[in-house]
Design an enzyme around this catalytic site. Sequence first.
Site, PDB file in Angstrom:
ATOM      1  N   LYS A   1       0.841  -1.215   0.000  1.00 38.24           N
ATOM      2  CA  LYS A   1       0.000   0.000   0.000  1.00 38.24           C
ATOM      3  C   LYS A   1       0.873   1.261   0.000  1.00 38.24           C
ATOM      4  O   LYS A   1       0.611   2.202  -0.735  1.00 38.24           O
ATOM      5  CB  LYS A   1      -0.934   0.016   1.228  1.00 38.24           C
ATOM      6  CG  LYS A   1      -1.840  -1.204   1.325  1.00 38.24           C
ATOM      7  CD  LYS A   1      -2.774  -1.134   2.528  1.00 38.24           C
ATOM      8  CE  LYS A   1      -2.056  -1.130   3.859  1.00 38.24           C
ATOM      9  NZ  LYS A   1      -1.314  -2.360   4.167  1.00 38.24           N
TER      10      LYS A   1
ATOM     11  N   ARG B   1      -0.049  -8.549  13.738  1.00 39.41           N
ATOM     12  CA  ARG B   1      -0.683  -7.602  12.800  1.00 39.41           C
ATOM     13  C   ARG B   1      -1.602  -8.341  11.816  1.00 39.41           C
ATOM     14  O   ARG B   1      -2.657  -7.841  11.448  1.00 39.41           O
ATOM     15  CB  ARG B   1       0.385  -6.796  12.057  1.00 39.41           C
ATOM     16  CG  ARG B   1       0.995  -5.710  12.952  1.00 39.41           C
ATOM     17  CD  ARG B   1       2.317  -5.246  12.435  1.00 39.41           C
ATOM     18  NE  ARG B   1       2.227  -4.567  11.163  1.00 39.41           N
ATOM     19  CZ  ARG B   1       3.246  -4.454  10.306  1.00 39.41           C
ATOM     20  NH1 ARG B   1       4.418  -4.988  10.587  1.00 39.41           N
ATOM     21  NH2 ARG B   1       3.085  -3.806   9.182  1.00 39.41           N
TER      22      ARG B   1
HETATM   23  P1  AP5 Z   1       4.928  -1.562   1.817  1.00 42.69           P
HETATM   24  O1  AP5 Z   1       4.587  -0.824   0.584  1.00 42.69           O
HETATM   25  O2  AP5 Z   1       5.622  -0.818   2.902  1.00 42.69           O
HETATM   26  O3  AP5 Z   1       3.619  -2.334   2.349  1.00 42.69           O
HETATM   27  P2  AP5 Z   1       2.356  -1.784   3.124  1.00 42.69           P
HETATM   28  O4  AP5 Z   1       1.157  -2.455   2.573  1.00 42.69           O
HETATM   29  O5  AP5 Z   1       2.354  -0.285   3.149  1.00 42.69           O
HETATM   30  O6  AP5 Z   1       2.667  -2.396   4.548  1.00 42.69           O
HETATM   31  P3  AP5 Z   1       2.638  -1.737   5.991  1.00 42.69           P
HETATM   32  O7  AP5 Z   1       3.247  -2.763   6.904  1.00 42.69           O
HETATM   33  O8  AP5 Z   1       3.249  -0.378   6.037  1.00 42.69           O
HETATM   34  O9  AP5 Z   1       1.174  -1.653   6.247  1.00 42.69           O
HETATM   35  P4  AP5 Z   1       0.535  -1.703   7.558  1.00 42.69           P
HETATM   36  O10 AP5 Z   1      -0.814  -1.483   7.089  1.00 42.69           O
HETATM   37  O11 AP5 Z   1       0.711  -2.866   8.447  1.00 42.69           O
HETATM   38  O12 AP5 Z   1       1.331  -0.572   8.402  1.00 42.69           O
HETATM   39  P5  AP5 Z   1       1.006   0.931   8.665  1.00 42.69           P
HETATM   40  O13 AP5 Z   1       2.240   1.696   8.601  1.00 42.69           O
HETATM   41  O14 AP5 Z   1      -0.163   1.380   7.861  1.00 42.69           O
HETATM   42  O15 AP5 Z   1       5.818  -2.839   1.396  1.00 42.69           O
HETATM   43  C1  AP5 Z   1       6.359  -3.701   2.371  1.00 42.69           C
HETATM   44  C2  AP5 Z   1       7.744  -4.193   1.890  1.00 42.69           C
HETATM   45  O16 AP5 Z   1       7.575  -5.000   0.725  1.00 42.69           O
HETATM   46  C3  AP5 Z   1       8.721  -3.084   1.493  1.00 42.69           C
HETATM   47  O17 AP5 Z   1      10.034  -3.449   1.849  1.00 42.69           O
HETATM   48  C4  AP5 Z   1       8.602  -3.000  -0.045  1.00 42.69           C
HETATM   49  O18 AP5 Z   1       9.813  -2.581  -0.638  1.00 42.69           O
HETATM   50  C5  AP5 Z   1       8.268  -4.456  -0.393  1.00 42.69           C
HETATM   51  N1  AP5 Z   1       7.376  -4.587  -1.540  1.00 42.69           N
HETATM   52  C6  AP5 Z   1       6.257  -3.847  -1.811  1.00 42.69           C
HETATM   53  N2  AP5 Z   1       5.673  -4.287  -2.935  1.00 42.69           N
HETATM   54  C7  AP5 Z   1       6.421  -5.354  -3.375  1.00 42.69           C
HETATM   55  C8  AP5 Z   1       6.323  -6.242  -4.501  1.00 42.69           C
HETATM   56  N3  AP5 Z   1       5.336  -6.132  -5.401  1.00 42.69           N
HETATM   57  N4  AP5 Z   1       7.272  -7.203  -4.645  1.00 42.69           N
HETATM   58  C9  AP5 Z   1       8.281  -7.312  -3.724  1.00 42.69           C
HETATM   59  N5  AP5 Z   1       8.435  -6.504  -2.656  1.00 42.69           N
HETATM   60  C10 AP5 Z   1       7.514  -5.530  -2.484  1.00 42.69           C
HETATM   61  O19 AP5 Z   1       0.485   0.855  10.173  1.00 42.69           O
HETATM   62  C11 AP5 Z   1       1.358   0.564  11.228  1.00 42.69           C
HETATM   63  C12 AP5 Z   1       0.609   0.619  12.535  1.00 42.69           C
HETATM   64  O20 AP5 Z   1       0.035   1.930  12.727  1.00 42.69           O
HETATM   65  C13 AP5 Z   1      -0.575  -0.332  12.664  1.00 42.69           C
HETATM   66  O21 AP5 Z   1      -0.190  -1.636  13.053  1.00 42.69           O
HETATM   67  C14 AP5 Z   1      -1.390   0.380  13.752  1.00 42.69           C
HETATM   68  O22 AP5 Z   1      -0.826   0.194  15.027  1.00 42.69           O
HETATM   69  C15 AP5 Z   1      -1.223   1.846  13.373  1.00 42.69           C
HETATM   70  N6  AP5 Z   1      -2.275   2.282  12.435  1.00 42.69           N
HETATM   71  C16 AP5 Z   1      -2.097   2.700  11.150  1.00 42.69           C
HETATM   72  N7  AP5 Z   1      -3.272   3.001  10.594  1.00 42.69           N
HETATM   73  C17 AP5 Z   1      -4.223   2.765  11.526  1.00 42.69           C
HETATM   74  C18 AP5 Z   1      -5.633   2.857  11.542  1.00 42.69           C
HETATM   75  N8  AP5 Z   1      -6.319   3.262  10.457  1.00 42.69           N
HETATM   76  N9  AP5 Z   1      -6.284   2.527  12.673  1.00 42.69           N
HETATM   77  C19 AP5 Z   1      -5.618   2.137  13.785  1.00 42.69           C
HETATM   78  N10 AP5 Z   1      -4.284   2.008  13.838  1.00 42.69           N
HETATM   79  C20 AP5 Z   1      -3.579   2.318  12.722  1.00 42.69           C
END
Ligand code: AP5
Length: 211
Positions: free
Chosen positions: A10, A168
Amino acid sequence: MLLGPPGAGKGTQGKALAQRLGVAHVASGDLFREHEAEGTELGRLAKSYMDRGELVPDHVTIGVVLQQIHDPDCAKGYILDGFPRTLEQAQALDKALGEWGEAIDLVLYIQVEEEELVRRLGGRLTCESCQAVYHRDHSPPKVEGRCDVCGGTVCQREDDKPEKIRQRFRVYQEQTAPLVEYYRCQGKLKEVNGDGSIQEVGQALRAAVAG
Ligand code: AP5
């Protein structure tokens, strides 16, 4: 809106798509990490949940994100990444947008096999200062531990450790996965295969936006 499990891509795709469309990228996780880096009370509160792999409470998250999308930076539109993540957040978003005479245009649901998600998150490295994302295997920073973009420190997120990743996923299944049906019922959902390379997934997303 980009919907999908942790590691679905994402953040990677949201930034690229926002740049391409000339709109803002609003990522709730990034907003919380920015607060954490600035040492605000909200940042400390959010960190206590994020480090455990749990969701930040709805009443806090909803306020932070709605304030952000009401900002002039979002006037031309925005891509939501990581929000909403619960039914309560989705309903609050619909209500606020309705009051502002706006609506979500499209929800792109990025689907990826769990094994691949673990591989991606386990190798992810993130800049503590500007949130740039790298991967140990296929896109490491040019200088180990230093961000190519801002020179900040690049390291593994606390919640990318194996036991936190599992937590998660559990939280995603219980609280966020039901949103797929919520948006399908609204006729806004498009499913995109997220298993391919970053370029292939990007192309699939652009096609879904165009079509
Ligand atoms: P990346 O693009 O970073 O993936 P992502 O889907 O953004 O994953 P996140 O872990 O950031 O999402 P998340 O939803 O758990 O965390 P968030 O920060 O929102 O890609 C991941 C890796 O894979 C990278 O190294 C990339 O290079 C690689 N990659 C990407 N695409 C690829 C491909 N096609 N092929 C190979 N490699 C690839 O949230 C963190 C925390 O914040 C949550 O746990 C929670 O505590 C809090 N939080 C955030 N939003 C909320 C909410 N709405 N409500 C409550 N708590 C929240």
